[in-house]
Scaffold this active site. Structure first.
Site, mmCIF file in Angstrom:
data_model
loop_
_atom_site.group_PDB
_atom_site.id
_atom_site.type_symbol
_atom_site.label_atom_id
_atom_site.label_comp_id
_atom_site.label_asym_id
_atom_site.label_seq_id
_atom_site.Cartn_x
_atom_site.Cartn_y
_atom_site.Cartn_z
ATOM 1 N N TYR A 217 43.494 12.089 73.992
ATOM 2 C CA TYR A 217 43.060 12.926 74.649
ATOM 3 C C TYR A 217 41.797 12.805 75.449
ATOM 4 C CZ TYR A 217 41.408 17.667 76.256
ATOM 5 O OH TYR A 217 40.831 18.515 77.202
ATOM 6 N N LYS A 221 40.714 12.157 79.705
ATOM 7 C CA LYS A 221 39.809 12.845 80.535
ATOM 8 C C LYS A 221 38.755 11.894 80.782
ATOM 9 C CE LYS A 221 41.476 17.018 80.233
ATOM 10 N NZ LYS A 221 41.735 17.755 81.892
ATOM 11 N N THR A 254 41.829 28.740 75.782
ATOM 12 C CA THR A 254 43.057 29.021 76.641
ATOM 13 C C THR A 254 44.275 28.696 75.540
ATOM 14 O OG1 THR A 254 43.006 26.462 76.972
ATOM 15 C CG2 THR A 254 42.106 27.933 78.670
#
Length: 346
Positions: A217, A221, A254
């Site tokens: 991840y 990014k 989120t």
């Protein structure tokens, strides 16, 4: 080996060509230096959607706009008068998002488009090229986070790299003709504070030999942040007239955790204890909305919250990780991305 003597006409032509190349190089360098030297006005720390200029007449595409910060982006932009296209995987969630936006903003101009693998990226770009006069803002927001088991996309690439970075690299390149038709074309790309702990592992970029969910991840990014900076450099050099801006939300509440490592994971349990300290999705969307709408937003910049190690707090310039600022492998990343996606920028 003998050489033919250079004629006066050949010599003059060679000099003219050399001078032209030098002028082009100087012009490109001047554009880049001017962009770097441009006044970097700090955002208002309490900047909010109430400070957004009218977006009436602007056309915006938001990837991953069916939930979380992407949904908040779409909602705020339609409220400000923009025509918004939400592009995401799930058509049912897309219909729900549009219904919710139209309930909140009855006059909203919003539509859904399917976006999944690289072929769907090409299909979407072709459809938009056929019907839009231009594209003013592209928000590269779609992401997945740290699934515990390595997955691959339909194109055979590690899922986080494919979703978070490669798809956005391809989509932006294919939509560049529409972005260049805008008087103020912007590409806003979502990175993460996780990028500060990442390296680009070109020897195992797809995590085929070793898969660490969070490392994969973080790498995705970092890749999108490095590419965002490189895109601005190339826009300046080639005269594309595009503002490429990166943003990160800090830590926002989120669905990424639930859909990624899972709420029952160690990461998810720690998150459940700490989540009340962090931003809502609407607060997390503010750096993106600033980058996409504020007149003062700077091409090549990186925006995010500035408090609590950038996990939350007032809006400002985010700290650029050294690995993102280091341009020594930016060209390598760009060339590899072109090869993997089959997309070149024009």
């Amino acid at each position: 080996m003998s050489h033919s003597p250079a004629t006066p006409s050949n010599t003059a032509t060679q000099r003219l060509l050399k001078a032209a190349r030098m002028l082009f190089a100087i012009s490109a360098m001047a554009g880049t230096l001017a962009a770097q030297a441009a006044p970097r006005t700090e955002p208002k720390p309490d900047w909010s959607t109430h400070d957004m200029p009218s977006q009436k007449g602007r056309i915006v595409l938001v990837t991953g706009g069916t939930s979380g910060m992407g949904y908040e982006d779409a909602l705020a932009l339609t409220r400000a008068g923009a025509e918004v296209i939400i592009a995401a995987r799930n058509a049912e969630r897309g219909r729900e998002a549009i219904a919710n936006i139209k309930q909140a903003v009855p006059e909203a101009r919003v539509q859904f488009e399917t976006l999944a693998n690289l072929q769907s990226v090409r299909d979407l770009a072709n459809r938009l090229q056929g019907r839009l006069p231009r594209l003013d803002v592209l928000i590269n927001n779609a992401a997945i986070m740290s699934p515990p088991v390595r997955g691959v996309s339909a194109d055979g690439y590690e899922m986080q790299l494919a979703t978070n970075y490669l798809g956005h690299f391809a989509l932006t390149g294919l939509l560049m003709p529409l972005l260049r038709k805008s008087d103020d074309g912007r590409v806003v790309s979502l990175s993460s504070i996780a990028a500060g702990r990442a390296i680009l592992n070109f020897d195992d970029l797809q995590a085929e030999r070793h898969y660490d969910p969070f490392a994969a991840y973080s790498q995705s990014k970092l890749a999108i942040l490095k590419w965002s900076i490189e895109l601005q450099q190339r826009s300046d050099a080639a005269g594309w007239g595009i503002r490429s801006i990166a943003a990160h939300p800090g830590v926002a509440v989120t669905e990424l955790i639930a859909r990624g490592p899972g709420l029952d994971s160690q990461f998810g349990k720690q998150w459940a204890v700490e989540r009340d300290r962090y931003h809502s999705a609407a607060q997390g969307a503010l750096p993106t909305l600033y980058a996409g709408t504020a007149l003062e937003a700077v091409g090549g910049a990186y925006y995010g919250p500035t408090g609590d190690n950038e996990k939350r707090g007032p809006l400002g310039f985010a700290k650029m990780p050294p690995a993102a600022a280091d341009r020594s492998n930016s060209a390598t990343l760009w060339q590899l991305s072109e090869r993997l996606t089959g997309v070149t920028y024009r």
